[in-house]
Design an enzyme around this catalytic site. Structure first.
Site, PDB file in Angstrom:
ATOM      1  N   ALA A  76       0.807  -1.223   0.000  1.00  0.00           N
ATOM      2  CA  ALA A  76       0.000   0.000   0.000  1.00  0.00           C
ATOM      3  C   ALA A  76       0.842   1.276   0.000  1.00  0.00           C
ATOM      4  CB  ALA A  76      -0.937  -0.006   1.207  1.00  0.00           C
ATOM      5  N   PRO A  80      -5.067   6.086   0.461  1.00  0.00           N
ATOM      6  CA  PRO A  80      -4.591   5.844   1.825  1.00  0.00           C
ATOM      7  C   PRO A  80      -4.454   4.353   2.120  1.00  0.00           C
ATOM      8  CG  PRO A  80      -6.894   6.523   1.837  1.00  0.00           C
ATOM      9  CD  PRO A  80      -6.422   6.624   0.422  1.00  0.00           C
ATOM     10  N   ASP A  81      -3.496   4.040   2.953  1.00  0.00           N
ATOM     11  CA  ASP A  81      -3.337   2.677   3.455  1.00  0.00           C
ATOM     12  C   ASP A  81      -4.433   2.468   4.498  1.00  0.00           C
ATOM     13  OD1 ASP A  81      -2.613   0.330   4.675  1.00  0.00           O
ATOM     14  OD2 ASP A  81      -0.512   0.871   4.938  1.00  0.00           O
ATOM     15  N   PHE A  82      -5.300   1.475   4.270  1.00  0.00           N
ATOM     16  CA  PHE A  82      -6.447   1.362   5.176  1.00  0.00           C
ATOM     17  C   PHE A  82      -6.054   0.963   6.588  1.00  0.00           C
ATOM     18  CE2 PHE A  82      -6.420  -3.057   3.590  1.00  0.00           C
ATOM     19  CZ  PHE A  82      -6.591  -3.762   4.762  1.00  0.00           C
ATOM     20  N   ARG A  83      -4.792   0.515   6.745  1.00  0.00           N
ATOM     21  CA  ARG A  83      -4.370   0.204   8.116  1.00  0.00           C
ATOM     22  C   ARG A  83      -3.948   1.450   8.884  1.00  0.00           C
ATOM     23  NH1 ARG A  83      -2.293  -3.849   5.274  1.00  0.00           N
ATOM     24  NH2 ARG A  83      -0.320  -2.768   5.125  1.00  0.00           N
ATOM     25  N   GLN A 114       0.578  -6.276  -3.772  1.00  0.00           N
ATOM     26  CA  GLN A 114      -0.594  -6.514  -2.934  1.00  0.00           C
ATOM     27  C   GLN A 114      -1.710  -5.531  -3.293  1.00  0.00           C
ATOM     28  OE1 GLN A 114       2.160  -6.063   0.598  1.00  0.00           O
ATOM     29  NE2 GLN A 114       0.720  -7.507   1.486  1.00  0.00           N
ATOM     30  N   ASN A 115      -1.384  -4.554  -4.136  1.00  0.00           N
ATOM     31  CA  ASN A 115      -2.346  -3.487  -4.421  1.00  0.00           C
ATOM     32  C   ASN A 115      -3.305  -3.895  -5.536  1.00  0.00           C
ATOM     33  OD1 ASN A 115      -0.893  -2.054  -2.537  1.00  0.00           O
ATOM     34  ND2 ASN A 115       0.351  -0.995  -4.066  1.00  0.00           N
ATOM     35  N   ILE A 116      -4.534  -3.404  -5.444  1.00  0.00           N
ATOM     36  CA  ILE A 116      -5.575  -3.746  -6.419  1.00  0.00           C
ATOM     37  C   ILE A 116      -5.862  -2.572  -7.342  1.00  0.00           C
ATOM     38  CG2 ILE A 116      -6.665  -5.382  -4.833  1.00  0.00           C
ATOM     39  CD1 ILE A 116      -8.852  -3.157  -4.400  1.00  0.00           C
ATOM     40  N   ASP A 117      -5.024  -1.508  -7.236  1.00  0.00           N
ATOM     41  CA  ASP A 117      -5.377  -0.213  -7.837  1.00  0.00           C
ATOM     42  C   ASP A 117      -4.964  -0.034  -9.289  1.00  0.00           C
ATOM     43  OD1 ASP A 117      -2.586   0.215  -7.623  1.00  0.00           O
ATOM     44  OD2 ASP A 117      -2.814   1.180  -5.662  1.00  0.00           O
ATOM     45  N   HIS A 173      -3.490  -9.930  -4.813  1.00  0.00           N
ATOM     46  CA  HIS A 173      -4.812  -9.676  -4.232  1.00  0.00           C
ATOM     47  C   HIS A 173      -5.841  -9.331  -5.311  1.00  0.00           C
ATOM     48  CE1 HIS A 173      -3.019  -8.655   0.014  1.00  0.00           C
ATOM     49  NE2 HIS A 173      -2.971  -9.931  -0.279  1.00  0.00           N
ATOM     50  N   CYS A 228     -19.040 -12.697 -12.908  1.00  0.00           N
ATOM     51  CA  CYS A 228     -20.344 -13.195 -12.472  1.00  0.00           C
ATOM     52  C   CYS A 228     -20.145 -14.515 -11.731  1.00  0.00           C
ATOM     53  CB  CYS A 228     -21.263 -13.410 -13.676  1.00  0.00           C
ATOM     54  SG  CYS A 228     -22.800 -14.253 -13.221  1.00  0.00           S
ATOM     55  N   CYS A 269     -22.242 -17.534 -13.925  1.00  0.00           N
ATOM     56  CA  CYS A 269     -21.842 -18.040 -15.251  1.00  0.00           C
ATOM     57  C   CYS A 269     -20.367 -17.801 -15.548  1.00  0.00           C
ATOM     58  CB  CYS A 269     -22.702 -17.416 -16.349  1.00  0.00           C
ATOM     59  SG  CYS A 269     -22.286 -15.686 -16.695  1.00  0.00           S
ATOM     60  N   CYS A 308     -24.717  -9.118 -13.901  1.00  0.00           N
ATOM     61  CA  CYS A 308     -24.492  -9.850 -15.144  1.00  0.00           C
ATOM     62  C   CYS A 308     -25.789  -9.782 -15.950  1.00  0.00           C
ATOM     63  CB  CYS A 308     -24.131 -11.291 -14.807  1.00  0.00           C
ATOM     64  SG  CYS A 308     -23.964 -12.358 -16.252  1.00  0.00           S
ATOM     65  N   SER A 355       4.302  -3.144   4.717  1.00  0.00           N
ATOM     66  CA  SER A 355       4.652  -3.363   6.122  1.00  0.00           C
ATOM     67  C   SER A 355       4.966  -4.835   6.382  1.00  0.00           C
ATOM     68  CB  SER A 355       3.515  -2.894   7.029  1.00  0.00           C
ATOM     69  OG  SER A 355       2.319  -3.558   6.660  1.00  0.00           O
ATOM     70  N   GLY A 406       8.539   3.184   8.501  1.00  0.00           N
ATOM     71  CA  GLY A 406       7.995   2.402   9.603  1.00  0.00           C
ATOM     72  C   GLY A 406       8.609   1.013   9.628  1.00  0.00           C
TER      73      GLY A 406
HETATM   74 ZN    ZN Z   1     -23.714 -14.448 -15.336  1.00  0.00          ZN
END
Ligand code: ZN
Length: 264
Positions: A39, A48-51, A117-120, A135, A143, A146, A169, A211, A237
């Site tokens: 993050a 922001p880092d949600f932690r 680890q980021n989904i962004d 992640h 969906c 299906c 879907c 971290s 940190g």
């Molecule tokens: Zn579907």
């Protein structure tokens, strides 16, 4: 050696702090270099880092509850009332110079892959080609019935058109699930296996902005170390793996990676 006159036992201050130039030398001399990001690399992009307590998106909700797979299954309207905002907030973010530095290292043939680890999607936007998103990412939704896969732009237009805020879907009318690992879900096996393989083969693993507390990703640097590779950590940190790091940089990720890029 620096002589500050301080007593021993003050942790990281007991040896001279390495500079980005030391890390640059390690990169140049390593046959295979892999980066592992968390993050912290996206914080300068306004995510922001949600932690971190009291910051933005996760301030008013408990992510463990709202972004849990059980919450998605039990109440997709509530899940999407939260997650739709997350999609909108993340989808417009831009990569920063730390993301771009890693893409530049790859282009120069000095970096084999980025595990994140980021989904962004910011590594992709910065131009990283060999990317393992352990992640998942917000790039697509699936969906659950299906298996249809829907791209982010289409999900966003479905969100805009939906009367209850749930993208569905079209054939199944089933609520779509983001291709991100929710709390209570396993990490995607293929991505984790690829990440493990990369870390075992890496002569140098650069851990950046993580971290290193969230398992199983936090165990990846140990794979590198046990296989005889070197671990470097660039993050603000403390981390639980500071003791195994050959190079430990504590500054701002953008500053450190820009300095690194200039030094390789
Ligand atoms: Zn579907």
């Amino acid at each position: 050696m620096h002589a500050t006159g301080s007593e021993p036992g003050t942790g990281a201050g007991s040896s001279p702090w390495p500079a980005p130039a030391d890390l640059a030398e390690l990169i140049r001399s390593s046959r295979s270099v892999v980066a592992l990001t968390g993050a912290g690399i996206s914080v300068p992009s306004g995510i922001p880092d949600f932690r971190s307590p009291g910051t933005g998106l996760w301030e008013k909700v408990d992510p463990m509850e709202v972004a849990h797979i059980d919450a998605f299954r039990a109440d997709p309207v509530r899940f999407w009332s939260f997650y739709g905002q997350r999609f909108a907030a993340l989808g417009d973010k831009r990569p920063n110079d730390a993301h771009r530095a890693l893409a530049a290292l790859e282009q120069r043939g000095l970096l084999d892959a980025v595990i994140t680890q980021n989904i962004d999607m910011l590594h992709r936007k910065a131009g990283t080609r060999e990317l393992v998103e352990v992640h998942g990412s917000i790039a697509r939704c699936t969906c659950p019935r299906c298996g249809a896969s829907v791209a982010l732009d289409e999900v966003r237009s479905k969100l805009d058109d939906s009367s209850d805020g749930v993208p569905r879907c079209a054939p199944c009318a089933q609520a779509l699930k983001p291709d991100v690992v929710l709390f209570g879900e396993m990490l995607p096996r293929a991505a984790l296996e690829r990440a493990s393989e990369l870390c075992e083969q890496a002569q140098l693993l650069l851990c950046i902005g993580s971290s290193l507390e969230v398992r199983p990703v936090a165990g990846l640097p140990l794979l590198t170390q046990r296989a005889g590779g070197t671990v470097a950590i660039v993050t603000q940190g403390p981390t639980p793996l500071d003791d195994i790091a050959e190079v430990r940089l504590h500054g701002d990720v953008v500053d450190e990676l820009q300095a690194l890029l200039a030094a390789v």
